[in-house]
Design a protein around this motif. Structure first.
Motif, PDB file in Angstrom:
ATOM      1  N   ASP A   1      -3.070 -14.215  -3.949  1.00  8.70           N
ATOM      2  CA  ASP A   1      -3.050 -15.577  -3.431  1.00  8.70           C
ATOM      3  C   ASP A   1      -4.505 -16.038  -3.446  1.00  8.70           C
ATOM      4  OD1 ASP A   1      -3.120 -17.895  -1.845  1.00  8.70           O
ATOM      5  OD2 ASP A   1      -1.422 -17.238  -0.662  1.00  8.70           O
ATOM      6  N   ASN A   2      -4.842 -16.832  -4.455  1.00  5.95           N
ATOM      7  CA  ASN A   2      -6.235 -17.243  -4.615  1.00  5.95           C
ATOM      8  C   ASN A   2      -6.730 -18.049  -3.429  1.00  5.95           C
ATOM      9  OD1 ASN A   2      -5.062 -16.585  -7.228  1.00  5.95           O
ATOM     10  ND2 ASN A   2      -6.970 -17.293  -8.108  1.00  5.95           N
ATOM     11  N   ALA A   3      -5.880 -18.868  -2.861  1.00  8.10           N
ATOM     12  CA  ALA A   3      -6.284 -19.713  -1.746  1.00  8.10           C
ATOM     13  C   ALA A   3      -6.649 -18.893  -0.515  1.00  8.10           C
ATOM     14  CB  ALA A   3      -5.183 -20.711  -1.405  1.00  8.10           C
ATOM     15  N   LYS A   4      -5.986 -17.743  -0.369  1.00  4.45           N
ATOM     16  CA  LYS A   4      -6.239 -16.883   0.791  1.00  4.45           C
ATOM     17  C   LYS A   4      -7.187 -15.737   0.453  1.00  4.45           C
ATOM     18  CE  LYS A   4      -1.754 -17.727   2.990  1.00  4.45           C
ATOM     19  NZ  LYS A   4      -0.495 -17.102   3.507  1.00  4.45           N
ATOM     20  N   ASN A   5      -7.648 -15.676  -0.792  1.00  3.03           N
ATOM     21  CA  ASN A   5      -8.514 -14.566  -1.221  1.00  3.03           C
ATOM     22  C   ASN A   5      -7.888 -13.226  -0.871  1.00  3.03           C
ATOM     23  OD1 ASN A   5     -10.444 -16.214  -2.320  1.00  3.03           O
ATOM     24  ND2 ASN A   5     -11.808 -16.159  -0.545  1.00  3.03           N
ATOM     25  N   THR A   6      -6.615 -13.093  -1.173  1.00  2.13           N
ATOM     26  CA  THR A   6      -5.859 -11.900  -0.793  1.00  2.13           C
ATOM     27  C   THR A   6      -5.093 -11.369  -1.991  1.00  2.13           C
ATOM     28  OG1 THR A   6      -5.661 -12.659   1.502  1.00  2.13           O
ATOM     29  CG2 THR A   6      -4.109 -10.979   0.761  1.00  2.13           C
ATOM     30  N   VAL A   7      -5.085 -10.059  -2.118  1.00  2.00           N
ATOM     31  CA  VAL A   7      -4.286  -9.393  -3.139  1.00  2.00           C
ATOM     32  C   VAL A   7      -3.276  -8.499  -2.427  1.00  2.00           C
ATOM     33  CG1 VAL A   7      -5.878  -7.460  -3.394  1.00  2.00           C
ATOM     34  CG2 VAL A   7      -4.362  -8.065  -5.277  1.00  2.00           C
ATOM     35  N   TYR A   8      -2.102  -8.396  -3.023  1.00  2.00           N
ATOM     36  CA  TYR A   8      -1.007  -7.642  -2.424  1.00  2.00           C
ATOM     37  C   TYR A   8      -0.549  -6.542  -3.375  1.00  2.00           C
ATOM     38  CZ  TYR A   8      -0.804 -11.943   0.326  1.00  2.00           C
ATOM     39  OH  TYR A   8      -1.118 -13.025   1.107  1.00  2.00           O
ATOM     40  N   LEU A   9       0.054  -5.516  -2.782  1.00  2.00           N
ATOM     41  CA  LEU A   9       0.707  -4.487  -3.576  1.00  2.00           C
ATOM     42  C   LEU A   9       2.058  -4.220  -2.930  1.00  2.00           C
ATOM     43  CD1 LEU A   9       0.358  -2.552  -6.007  1.00  2.00           C
ATOM     44  CD2 LEU A   9      -0.272  -0.787  -4.339  1.00  2.00           C
ATOM     45  N   ARG A  10       3.097  -4.670  -3.590  1.00  2.00           N
ATOM     46  CA  ARG A  10       4.447  -4.422  -3.125  1.00  2.00           C
ATOM     47  C   ARG A  10       4.900  -3.100  -3.731  1.00  2.00           C
ATOM     48  NH1 ARG A  10       8.052  -5.453   0.954  1.00  2.00           N
ATOM     49  NH2 ARG A  10      10.173  -5.038   0.207  1.00  2.00           N
ATOM     50  N   MET A  11       5.306  -2.175  -2.874  1.00  2.00           N
ATOM     51  CA  MET A  11       5.700  -0.845  -3.318  1.00  2.00           C
ATOM     52  C   MET A  11       7.159  -0.601  -2.952  1.00  2.00           C
ATOM     53  SD  MET A  11       2.262   1.277  -2.251  1.00  2.00           S
ATOM     54  CE  MET A  11       2.548   1.060  -0.490  1.00  2.00           C
ATOM     55  N   ASN A  12       7.998  -0.457  -3.951  1.00  2.00           N
ATOM     56  CA  ASN A  12       9.421  -0.186  -3.751  1.00  2.00           C
ATOM     57  C   ASN A  12       9.760   1.215  -4.226  1.00  2.00           C
ATOM     58  OD1 ASN A  12       9.871  -2.851  -2.815  1.00  2.00           O
ATOM     59  ND2 ASN A  12      10.213  -3.587  -4.901  1.00  2.00           N
ATOM     60  N   SER A  13      10.908   1.696  -3.795  1.00  2.00           N
ATOM     61  CA  SER A  13      11.406   3.021  -4.220  1.00  2.00           C
ATOM     62  C   SER A  13      10.318   4.080  -4.069  1.00  2.00           C
ATOM     63  CB  SER A  13      11.892   2.951  -5.670  1.00  2.00           C
ATOM     64  OG  SER A  13      12.915   1.989  -5.811  1.00  2.00           O
ATOM     65  N   LEU A  14       9.717   4.107  -2.916  1.00  2.93           N
ATOM     66  CA  LEU A  14       8.595   5.020  -2.698  1.00  2.93           C
ATOM     67  C   LEU A  14       9.038   6.473  -2.754  1.00  2.93           C
ATOM     68  CD1 LEU A  14       6.738   2.979   0.008  1.00  2.93           C
ATOM     69  CD2 LEU A  14       5.710   3.815  -2.102  1.00  2.93           C
TER      70      LEU A  14
END
Length: 125
Positions: A73-86
């Motif tokens: 999210d460029n506006a929030k200066n945030t990067v995410y990592l969604r992790m499924n089927s861990l």
């Protein structure tokens, strides 16, 4: 100076999901790319995923594709990592990182300029 702060780690059962976040703060933040790495006990830090800040092109380690998804999210200066089927083998400290210049590869930890403090992800069997 850029600061990266990860959050969202925790304990989850195998097959479960988590979403990690990494918020950047400091001087004007306009990285070339941001990435996620992980390090398990007794192992070297390994590449997980990366995303170009402009355009959103992504790249993943084979071990996490297609279970993990990186986004930003460029506006929030945030990067995410969604992790499924861990899986239990996903257990590690997860670090986010940012690189400020064009580089040849995003899979090498050596090219990144800034690192977060890490967040623990533990997957129980």
């Amino acid at each position: 100076q850029v600061q990266l702060v990860e959050s969202g780690g925790g304990l989850v059962q195998a097959g479960g999901s988590l979403r990690l976040s990494c918020a950047a703060s400091g001087r004007t933040f306009s990285p070339y790319s941001m990435g996620w790495f992980r390090q398990a006990p007794g192992k070297e830090r390994e590449f997980v995923a990366a995303i170009r800040w402009t355009g959103g092109i992504t790249t993943y380690a084979d071990s996490v594709r297609p279970r993990f998804t990186i986004s930003r999210d460029n506006a929030k200066n945030t990067v995410y990592l969604r992790m499924n089927s861990l899986k239990p083998e996903d257990t590690a400290v997860y670090y986010c990182a940012a690189v400020s210049r064009l580089v040849g590869t995003l899979r090498s930890a050596n090219v990144y300029d800034y690192w977060g403090q890490g967040t623990q992800v533990t997957v129980s069997s």
